[in-house]
Motif scaffolding. Sequence first.
Motif, PDB file in Angstrom:
ATOM      1  N   GLU A 180       0.833  -1.198   0.000  1.00 22.72           N
ATOM      2  CA  GLU A 180       0.000   0.000   0.000  1.00 22.72           C
ATOM      3  C   GLU A 180       0.869   1.249   0.000  1.00 22.72           C
ATOM      4  O   GLU A 180       0.549   2.239  -0.643  1.00 22.72           O
ATOM      5  CB  GLU A 180      -0.937   0.023   1.217  1.00 22.72           C
ATOM      6  CG  GLU A 180      -2.022  -1.035   1.201  1.00 22.72           C
ATOM      7  CD  GLU A 180      -3.001  -0.875   0.049  1.00 22.72           C
ATOM      8  OE1 GLU A 180      -2.788  -0.019  -0.830  1.00 22.72           O
ATOM      9  OE2 GLU A 180      -3.980  -1.632   0.000  1.00 22.72           O
ATOM     10  N   TYR A 183       3.744   1.601  -1.337  1.00 19.16           N
ATOM     11  CA  TYR A 183       4.255   1.816  -2.683  1.00 19.16           C
ATOM     12  C   TYR A 183       3.157   2.262  -3.638  1.00 19.16           C
ATOM     13  O   TYR A 183       3.423   2.897  -4.654  1.00 19.16           O
ATOM     14  CB  TYR A 183       4.916   0.546  -3.217  1.00 19.16           C
ATOM     15  CG  TYR A 183       6.297   0.349  -2.652  1.00 19.16           C
ATOM     16  CD1 TYR A 183       7.365   1.067  -3.162  1.00 19.16           C
ATOM     17  CD2 TYR A 183       6.512  -0.513  -1.585  1.00 19.16           C
ATOM     18  CE1 TYR A 183       8.631   0.918  -2.635  1.00 19.16           C
ATOM     19  CE2 TYR A 183       7.776  -0.667  -1.051  1.00 19.16           C
ATOM     20  CZ  TYR A 183       8.837   0.048  -1.578  1.00 19.16           C
ATOM     21  OH  TYR A 183      10.070  -0.083  -1.053  1.00 19.16           O
ATOM     22  N   THR A 184       1.928   1.900  -3.312  1.00 20.61           N
ATOM     23  CA  THR A 184       0.829   2.282  -4.188  1.00 20.61           C
ATOM     24  C   THR A 184       0.416   3.726  -3.941  1.00 20.61           C
ATOM     25  O   THR A 184       0.116   4.461  -4.868  1.00 20.61           O
ATOM     26  CB  THR A 184      -0.377   1.362  -3.941  1.00 20.61           C
ATOM     27  OG1 THR A 184       0.054   0.026  -4.096  1.00 20.61           O
ATOM     28  CG2 THR A 184      -1.489   1.635  -4.931  1.00 20.61           C
ATOM     29  N   ASP A 185       0.391   4.120  -2.687  1.00 18.26           N
ATOM     30  CA  ASP A 185      -0.189   5.419  -2.354  1.00 18.26           C
ATOM     31  C   ASP A 185       0.804   6.567  -2.337  1.00 18.26           C
ATOM     32  O   ASP A 185       0.410   7.713  -2.265  1.00 18.26           O
ATOM     33  CB  ASP A 185      -0.917   5.339  -1.009  1.00 18.26           C
ATOM     34  CG  ASP A 185      -2.397   5.072  -1.222  1.00 18.26           C
ATOM     35  OD1 ASP A 185      -2.879   5.390  -2.320  1.00 18.26           O
ATOM     36  OD2 ASP A 185      -3.058   4.569  -0.312  1.00 18.26           O
ATOM     37  N   HIS A 216      11.003   1.320  -5.820  1.00 15.74           N
ATOM     38  CA  HIS A 216      10.207   0.108  -6.045  1.00 15.74           C
ATOM     39  C   HIS A 216      10.351  -0.879  -4.906  1.00 15.74           C
ATOM     40  O   HIS A 216      11.370  -0.914  -4.229  1.00 15.74           O
ATOM     41  CB  HIS A 216      10.599  -0.533  -7.374  1.00 15.74           C
ATOM     42  CG  HIS A 216      10.114   0.266  -8.538  1.00 15.74           C
ATOM     43  ND1 HIS A 216       8.836   0.160  -9.021  1.00 15.74           N
ATOM     44  CD2 HIS A 216      10.725   1.223  -9.269  1.00 15.74           C
ATOM     45  CE1 HIS A 216       8.682   1.007 -10.017  1.00 15.74           C
ATOM     46  NE2 HIS A 216       9.811   1.671 -10.179  1.00 15.74           N
ATOM     47  N   GLY A 218       0.576 -13.538  -9.093  1.00 18.13           N
ATOM     48  CA  GLY A 218       0.640 -12.130  -9.465  1.00 18.13           C
ATOM     49  C   GLY A 218       2.072 -11.611  -9.416  1.00 18.13           C
ATOM     50  O   GLY A 218       2.503 -10.864 -10.288  1.00 18.13           O
ATOM     51  N   ALA A 258       2.317  -8.457 -11.598  1.00 17.60           N
ATOM     52  CA  ALA A 258       1.065  -7.701 -11.510  1.00 17.60           C
ATOM     53  C   ALA A 258       1.298  -6.445 -10.688  1.00 17.60           C
ATOM     54  O   ALA A 258       2.170  -6.416  -9.822  1.00 17.60           O
ATOM     55  CB  ALA A 258      -0.019  -8.549 -10.866  1.00 17.60           C
ATOM     56  N   SER A 259       0.517  -5.439 -10.967  1.00 16.19           N
ATOM     57  CA  SER A 259       0.633  -4.194 -10.228  1.00 16.19           C
ATOM     58  C   SER A 259       0.233  -4.424  -8.768  1.00 16.19           C
ATOM     59  O   SER A 259      -0.563  -5.299  -8.461  1.00 16.19           O
ATOM     60  CB  SER A 259      -0.257  -3.158 -10.898  1.00 16.19           C
ATOM     61  OG  SER A 259      -0.166  -1.941 -10.226  1.00 16.19           O
ATOM     62  N   TYR A 260       0.827  -3.619  -7.881  1.00 15.63           N
ATOM     63  CA  TYR A 260       0.668  -3.868  -6.450  1.00 15.63           C
ATOM     64  C   TYR A 260      -0.784  -3.907  -5.967  1.00 15.63           C
ATOM     65  O   TYR A 260      -1.109  -4.620  -5.041  1.00 15.63           O
ATOM     66  CB  TYR A 260       1.410  -2.801  -5.636  1.00 15.63           C
ATOM     67  CG  TYR A 260       2.888  -2.741  -5.920  1.00 15.63           C
ATOM     68  CD1 TYR A 260       3.587  -3.884  -6.293  1.00 15.63           C
ATOM     69  CD2 TYR A 260       3.592  -1.548  -5.810  1.00 15.63           C
ATOM     70  CE1 TYR A 260       4.946  -3.829  -6.561  1.00 15.63           C
ATOM     71  CE2 TYR A 260       4.951  -1.479  -6.078  1.00 15.63           C
ATOM     72  CZ  TYR A 260       5.621  -2.623  -6.455  1.00 15.63           C
ATOM     73  OH  TYR A 260       6.945  -2.572  -6.716  1.00 15.63           O
ATOM     74  N   GLU A 261      -1.639  -3.083  -6.593  1.00 10.36           N
ATOM     75  CA  GLU A 261      -3.004  -3.038  -6.068  1.00 10.36           C
ATOM     76  C   GLU A 261      -3.726  -4.372  -6.268  1.00 10.36           C
ATOM     77  O   GLU A 261      -4.621  -4.715  -5.513  1.00 10.36           O
ATOM     78  CB  GLU A 261      -3.795  -1.864  -6.658  1.00 10.36           C
ATOM     79  CG  GLU A 261      -4.176  -1.995  -8.115  1.00 10.36           C
ATOM     80  CD  GLU A 261      -3.053  -1.550  -9.039  1.00 10.36           C
ATOM     81  OE1 GLU A 261      -1.913  -1.413  -8.579  1.00 10.36           O
ATOM     82  OE2 GLU A 261      -3.323  -1.349 -10.235  1.00 10.36           O
ATOM     83  N   PHE A 262      -3.302  -5.132  -7.288  1.00 12.05           N
ATOM     84  CA  PHE A 262      -3.915  -6.449  -7.483  1.00 12.05           C
ATOM     85  C   PHE A 262      -3.410  -7.416  -6.422  1.00 12.05           C
ATOM     86  O   PHE A 262      -4.161  -8.209  -5.865  1.00 12.05           O
ATOM     87  CB  PHE A 262      -3.603  -6.990  -8.880  1.00 12.05           C
ATOM     88  CG  PHE A 262      -4.182  -6.157  -9.979  1.00 12.05           C
ATOM     89  CD1 PHE A 262      -5.563  -6.022 -10.091  1.00 12.05           C
ATOM     90  CD2 PHE A 262      -3.374  -5.504 -10.883  1.00 12.05           C
ATOM     91  CE1 PHE A 262      -6.122  -5.253 -11.102  1.00 12.05           C
ATOM     92  CE2 PHE A 262      -3.919  -4.725 -11.894  1.00 12.05           C
ATOM     93  CZ  PHE A 262      -5.291  -4.599 -11.999  1.00 12.05           C
ATOM     94  N   ALA A 279      -2.414  -6.555  -3.543  1.00 13.58           N
ATOM     95  CA  ALA A 279      -3.039  -6.118  -2.287  1.00 13.58           C
ATOM     96  C   ALA A 279      -4.459  -6.664  -2.184  1.00 13.58           C
ATOM     97  O   ALA A 279      -4.899  -7.070  -1.108  1.00 13.58           O
ATOM     98  CB  ALA A 279      -3.046  -4.594  -2.207  1.00 13.58           C
ATOM     99  N   PHE A 280      -5.133  -6.687  -3.301  1.00 12.47           N
ATOM    100  CA  PHE A 280      -6.519  -7.179  -3.310  1.00 12.47           C
ATOM    101  C   PHE A 280      -6.563  -8.612  -2.786  1.00 12.47           C
ATOM    102  O   PHE A 280      -7.358  -8.941  -1.900  1.00 12.47           O
ATOM    103  CB  PHE A 280      -7.048  -7.113  -4.752  1.00 12.47           C
ATOM    104  CG  PHE A 280      -8.404  -7.716  -4.963  1.00 12.47           C
ATOM    105  CD1 PHE A 280      -9.524  -7.169  -4.369  1.00 12.47           C
ATOM    106  CD2 PHE A 280      -8.559  -8.822  -5.789  1.00 12.47           C
ATOM    107  CE1 PHE A 280     -10.780  -7.722  -4.581  1.00 12.47           C
ATOM    108  CE2 PHE A 280      -9.805  -9.372  -6.012  1.00 12.47           C
ATOM    109  CZ  PHE A 280     -10.919  -8.823  -5.393  1.00 12.47           C
ATOM    110  N   ASP A 281      -5.671  -9.452  -3.278  1.00 14.41           N
ATOM    111  CA  ASP A 281      -5.709 -10.844  -2.840  1.00 14.41           C
ATOM    112  C   ASP A 281      -5.103 -11.024  -1.448  1.00 14.41           C
ATOM    113  O   ASP A 281      -5.508 -11.915  -0.714  1.00 14.41           O
ATOM    114  CB  ASP A 281      -5.028 -11.742  -3.871  1.00 14.41           C
ATOM    115  CG  ASP A 281      -5.980 -12.042  -5.019  1.00 14.41           C
ATOM    116  OD1 ASP A 281      -7.159 -12.324  -4.718  1.00 14.41           O
ATOM    117  OD2 ASP A 281      -5.577 -11.983  -6.189  1.00 14.41           O
TER     118      ASP A 281
END
Lengths: 463, 627
Positions: free
Chosen positions: A178, A180-182, A190, A418, A423-427, A429-431
């Motif tokens: 999160e 790294y995403t936000d 990275h 992922g 895969a991008s971090y938000e994906f 994070a989703f799982d």
Amino acid sequence: MISYSEDTIAAVSTPPGEGGIAVVRISGKSSKQIADRIFRGRITPSEAGSHTVHFGKIVDPDSEELVDEVLLTVMWGPNSYTAEDVIEISSHGGQLVAKKILDLCLKTGARHALPGEFTQRAFLNGTIDLAQAEAVADMISARTDMSLRSAARQLGGNVSQTVASLGNKIRNLLALLEAYTDFPEEEMGHADIQKLTDDLNIIKDEINRLVLSYEEGKVLKSGLKLPIVGRPNVGKSSLFNRLLDESRTIVTEIPGTTRDTVSEFINIAGIPVELIDTAGIRTTGDVVEAEGIKRARKEIENADLVLALVDMTDPEILDDIRSLTEALGSVNYILLANKADLIDETMLEARKISLAEYNPLPVSAETGIGLEQLRDLIIKSAGIVKKSSLKDETIITNVRHRDALSKGLGFLDKVEQGLEEKASYEFLAFDLKNAVNALEEIIGKTTPEDILNKIFSQFCIGK
Amino acid sequence: MTNLHYEIVVAGGGHAGAEAALAASRMGCSTLLVSLRKDTIGQMSCNPAIGGQAKGHLVKEIDALGGEMGLAIDRTGIQYRRLNLSRGPAVHSSRAQADRKLYREYITGAVLNQGNLDFLEDAVVDLEVNGSHVSAAITEGGRKINCRCLIITAGTFLNGLIHIGRKKIPAGRMGEKPSLGLSEKLIALGFKSGRLKTGTPPRLDGKTIDYSRTESQYGDPDFPPFSFRSNSINGNKAICHITFTNQDTHRIILDNLDSSAMYSGQIKGIGPRYCPSIEDKVVRFRDKDRHQIFLEPEGLDTDLIYPNGFPTSLDEEVQKKAIKTVIGLEEVEFTQPGYAIEYDFFFPYQIYTTTETKLIEGLYFSGQVNGTSGYEEAAAQGLMSGINAALKIKNEKPFSLLRSEAYIGVLMDDLTTKSTEEPYRMFTSRAEHRLYLREDNADERLFKYGYKFGLIAEEHYQKFLEESAEQKKHRQSLKRLFIEVKKLPADFLNNGRTKITFEKALKVPGVGIDLLKEYDDALAELSGRILKKIEIEVKYQGYLERQMREIEKFDKLEHERIPDNFDYAFCKGLKTEAAEKLNRLRPATVGQASRISGISPGDITVLTIYLKKFKEGLRVALKEKEH
Ligand SMILES: Cc1cc2nc3c(=O)[nH]c(=O)nc-3n(C[C@H](O)[C@H](O)[C@H](O)COP(=O)(O)OP(=O)(O)OC[C@H]3O[C@@H](n4cnc5c(N)ncnc54)[C@H](O)[C@@H]3O)c2cc1C
Ligand SMILES: Nc1nc2c(ncn2[C@@H]2O[C@H](COP(=O)(O)OP(=O)(O)OP(=O)(O)O)[C@@H](O)[C@H]2O)c(=O)[nH]1
Ligand SMILES: [Mg+2]
């Protein structure tokens, strides 16, 4: 709010291993149809009056194959426990038959009830009143803590702590992603994917160990099924009794005395072993005995391990061993040659040589020869290494917990996939979040919906 | 005392106030905007930029609901960028550098030219309450404005106090007087207030900066407008520059910490952790040898530069000494020092998700006064206030958004259920349904509401419907169109096939809709916006479908309403503290109750049990009445 679905649920509602009668309970809209499909009797269940009992047979509707003779009780909503159409099927066949009947219900449209789901429906449909519901609510906290604590003490671990700590480890990964995403790439750079993957694998390994521990946990909790099989008069009941250390079944000299299965729990090195005495296997004209033999066959199918018994004094012992082992097929068994007390040293040695191919363990139900060795073999052959319980690690004994862990593991697999696919971090994070939610269903931290379901799960399944 | 009559009064002409006033008047209510100064309507107090991570999402949502912010920045931006493009579509966000003056003038123009909306330069200092309903706003200038709804959007002005080193200046922001008296009146009415702080960097004279030794950052040439309703943007007319602090900078700051208003204990308010002052950064991350500074132009016809990343409340001389150690800034001149500001806010548990206060009907709090920070957060709340006040006037049902529908839903829900420990800023991680709440589908999610309220014009709505239909049609066509495998990237595993559908091809990593449209004329004719939507829908289908299932599960609780008159004291199993908290916060749904800090899952269980019985009792009572 509470996941209240309109579907029909079914479960075995008698506790495992208690008494000869097992009850399968069905509740919901399609109870009537299900009963109509699997019940054969003088009446069609759906046409029966509420609160009536009927004698008949349960059959597999696809093959018309008989499962058992039963008593069918119908209680139509709203005057039933759940306020829905409820059908109870009582059979004398014990757990195994009950399980068969349940499978038929599931095959014909019911869903396996979640723990406490009947009570939950009763509550939702208002057949339990406020006072009772309060009592339920009051019981919750005490029950949770106590049952978890006692389970912990018993099994040398603590499920909720383990799950909480796993949840936190996943949260740590989540927090990292999160961040790294936000926050902008310019500032954060990275994430260290290798480290992430390593951490993830540590978590996965731990969950995996817990999932696998259920095999052991299940045995520790519900015991190891261990039927004694063999030809009539080889001494199955005698061995059963010897092992039981008390005489509960009739021991006679007439072949074919035991006409039903009898079972009892014994303790072998801390593991509950369900010892099952069966009727001797051979072809017979006696209907009752034939039924017993059929049951013996079923016991074999469901066994964790089989004690295959032959008679040391039997001149045709080799034939007996051959047909017995053939009948057992791929089932895990221990071959025992009973009545070893009746033959002398030299004879014994001769037998050992002639039977070397099968290497049976000589025992005596009469004198107790070889029984100590037998106990060791049981523990070893059953694959119970007792690793976890010895190491004081947490063991999963509850199937709901096991399922939640497996579900969590499934999400973590997706995260790993992922990571591989970049895969991008938000994906990811989703799982990860889904994984945390799945795990926390166990301790009920996730959502109130899960919590309410959890309360009701404090009850035995089907109650 | 002069008497005025309006249906709705908005106190404060910042980002919240402007959106509130515009929405309310556009929905047909006679509205008065009162603000301290006419020449600061829509003023950006701090950073001259709109959007950014998660904030871009808010702007798109404000736009889809018929707000002004997206249109404003499309017209007045001077550099536009799309952030996070290396990530998935859910976290792509739009950001623009605004011309501070143009932006303000645009908003001012929108307000002053709006029908149904009057403007008054004055300060609201008191309010009249009739029973439990607001009935008038009283101004410093001696006016009594009778009204049915009053929206307070006073920003950082309530008892505002600026700190520069040890110097303290009562102010709402630099050069503007604070708003005094109103806080005390609200507190007397029973509202609970707290103190927060935020900071801003010094402003620099661009003529004194040596850009030759800094990195340049340019805008994105194909930036899609923020607003669905704009056809173009003002354009990339400015360049930003990047430079860094160094050990010398840090040493000067560390040596002079006692001059910082923050570190000398002068400031009592709590500042945001995510937007730390430079002194905070230097102290907390001692092992970092440099911190980034973006040099952002404040406008086209000005030399003013905003050094983003250098907010400070150090003594002015120390600020100068420290910043002059930064590469390119050796000779820099200040036009204004950096400062911190402390201000009153009202704990947002005191409002509903509509922004209406729980204590007084018709009274709304919006923007920074609810403990948030940021223009976008303020504007989003302002829009919610304006819409809801208008709905109240029209006797219509209040309007809230779910967490699963919009970042605005997340914002309002967080404000009303979480305790405020620092100024609240939006992050994408706050949205549990992030994969669905994207910039690209804000229109799909929210246009229907904007249209229903009359804030989205018929022509735009029709255009949206047409685009949606096109999108659906062509999404389907991807299943029927085939592409030769050899036209795809070489490393693709084709399993021996020579052709695959467009749909399958689009799922291949590295294959975009731009490649496919080369092979189909109908696709090639579609607008970039539609193509992008189709691409996202197909490429992330698996994740998106799973996200929708999660939402379905989640929303069940959000629809479980708690009746207004429900008395938690009757729930026997509830812990006393929990009952008190729930009685105070009055969550509208079980979902909300479950998110209130300090409410345990066990409490929720007990609550559900009683709720079920309560509703049943209600049904029984109603039935008995009927007979
Ligand atoms: C020094 C400083 C630093 C900031 N730093 C950041 C940052 O780093 N990041 C960020 O996202 N945001 C920052 N902000 C916050 C951002 O400016 C605000 O979040 C945003 O402007 C809030 O909008 P608003 O509409 O709530 O209030 P404001 O924009 O503050 O507007 C308030 C308006 O109300 C008027 N007003 C006040 N009292 C009254 C009254 N009694 N009667 C009538 N009118 C009244 C004022 O004249 C003003 O027009 C900063 C603000 C300041 C002042
Ligand atoms: N000497 C001796 N006699 C035994 C031993 N085990 C069993 N017997 C005798 O063998 C006879 C048959 O024993 P059961 O235990 O009834 O045999 P079973 O296999 O249960 O027979 P069914 O139930 O009829 O299939 C009895 O007379 C027992 O006393 C043994 O180890 N040594
Ligand atoms: Mg026997």
